[in-house]
Design an enzyme around this catalytic site. Structure first.
Site, PDB file in Angstrom:
ATOM      1  N   GLU A 250     -32.665  17.106  15.807  1.00  0.00           N
ATOM      2  CA  GLU A 250     -31.642  16.171  15.350  1.00  0.00           C
ATOM      3  C   GLU A 250     -31.367  15.066  16.367  1.00  0.00           C
ATOM      4  OE1 GLU A 250     -28.858  19.121  12.645  1.00  0.00           O
ATOM      5  OE2 GLU A 250     -28.648  19.189  14.818  1.00  0.00           O
TER       6      GLU A 250
ATOM      7  N   ASP B 197     -30.353  19.510   2.267  1.00  0.00           N
ATOM      8  CA  ASP B 197     -30.577  20.435   1.156  1.00  0.00           C
ATOM      9  C   ASP B 197     -29.271  20.569   0.383  1.00  0.00           C
ATOM     10  OD1 ASP B 197     -29.032  23.010   2.210  1.00  0.00           O
ATOM     11  OD2 ASP B 197     -30.181  22.222   3.897  1.00  0.00           O
TER      12      ASP B 197
END
Length: 249
Positions: free
Chosen positions: A17, A214
């Site tokens: 990230e 997601d």
């Protein structure tokens, strides 16, 4: 350390990230504390410290406490991925938290479910001015973003409640239960509300920025690692850099 220095902290939970941002940030020096590496730099006119919090609420709280007590941090930006919960929150969208809540906090019957004992609230508000700036910048960044092959639709920015807990939510049953209990929740992750509580206790402004990877259910729509590296990490870099460029010094 000179306490007059008020650094901006940039935090993420996983190396993927933060990878694009660390590559772009001018190298300066590294400091080791509690098994964590803190990268210190001057970037976009600010003293900056970047760090991986690690995954989970305790890890995030430990990291945030170190930032505020040992690195003279005056503002905190948390960036990374999350599962989408809210209607219309799709893979590739960005959610900016204006409030955060621990969905696994339950000290009932002593306190109402979700309430933080001793604070009398269940939601902790992010800094309104910082949130407004992040929302504006994120919208501009996404307007310029090309539709990636991993995405099925053009990304959008959402602002609202983000919930956190020490549970990786990846089943339809778990996400449905969270939607029932907290119908206004836009996204679920594992660190933001813990960081929010530490910042609240120290009176330090913060913002939490999450790219949706997601839908927190049984269906895996994208290759997670590829999505983080090719989409989320690049969003994080673009948004954080633009925020720093406009953030008052």
């Amino acid at each position: 350390m000179n306490q007059a220095v008020r650094r901006v902290a940039i935090v993420a939970a996983m190396p993927e990230e933060l990878s694009a941002l660390l590559q772009a940030m001018p190298p300066d020096k590294q400091v080791q504390r509690a098994g964590r590496t803190f990268w210190l730099s001057q970037w976009c006119g600010h003293e900056v410290v970047a760090v991986l919090s690690r995954i989970g609420k305790v890890a995030a709280a430990t990291t945030t406490t170190l930032l505020l007590t040992e690195f003279a941090v005056g503002r905190v930006l948390f960036t990374g991925v999350a599962g989408g919960l809210g209607e219309g929150v799709r893979v590739g969208d960005v959610v900016v938290a204006d409030a955060l809540l621990q969905h696994d906090m339950d000290a009932s019957p002593l306190f109402p479910r979700f309430e933080l004992p001793g604070l009398g609230v269940d939601r902790l508000r992010a800094d309104a001015d910082l949130v407004a700036l992040v929302v504006q910048v994120a919208g501009e960044v996404l307007d310029k973003a090309h539709l990636h092959g991993l995405l099925q639709s053009a990304p959008r920015v959402h602002q609202g409640l983000v919930i956190s807990g020490d549970l990786f939510v990846d089943t339809t049953a778990e996400s449905a239960a969270l939607r029932l209990a907290l119908p206004d929740a836009l996204a679920v992750e594992m660190e933001g509300a813990a960081l929010a509580q530490v910042c609240h206790d120290f009176g330090v402004p913060f913002a939490v920025i999450r790219t949706i990877s997601d839908r927190a259910d049984d269906a895996a729509h994208v290759d997670f690692q590829r999505f983080v590296l090719e989409v989320a990490s690049r969003y994080s870099l673009a948004v954080v850099k633009a925020v720093l460029e406009r953030l008052p010094r």
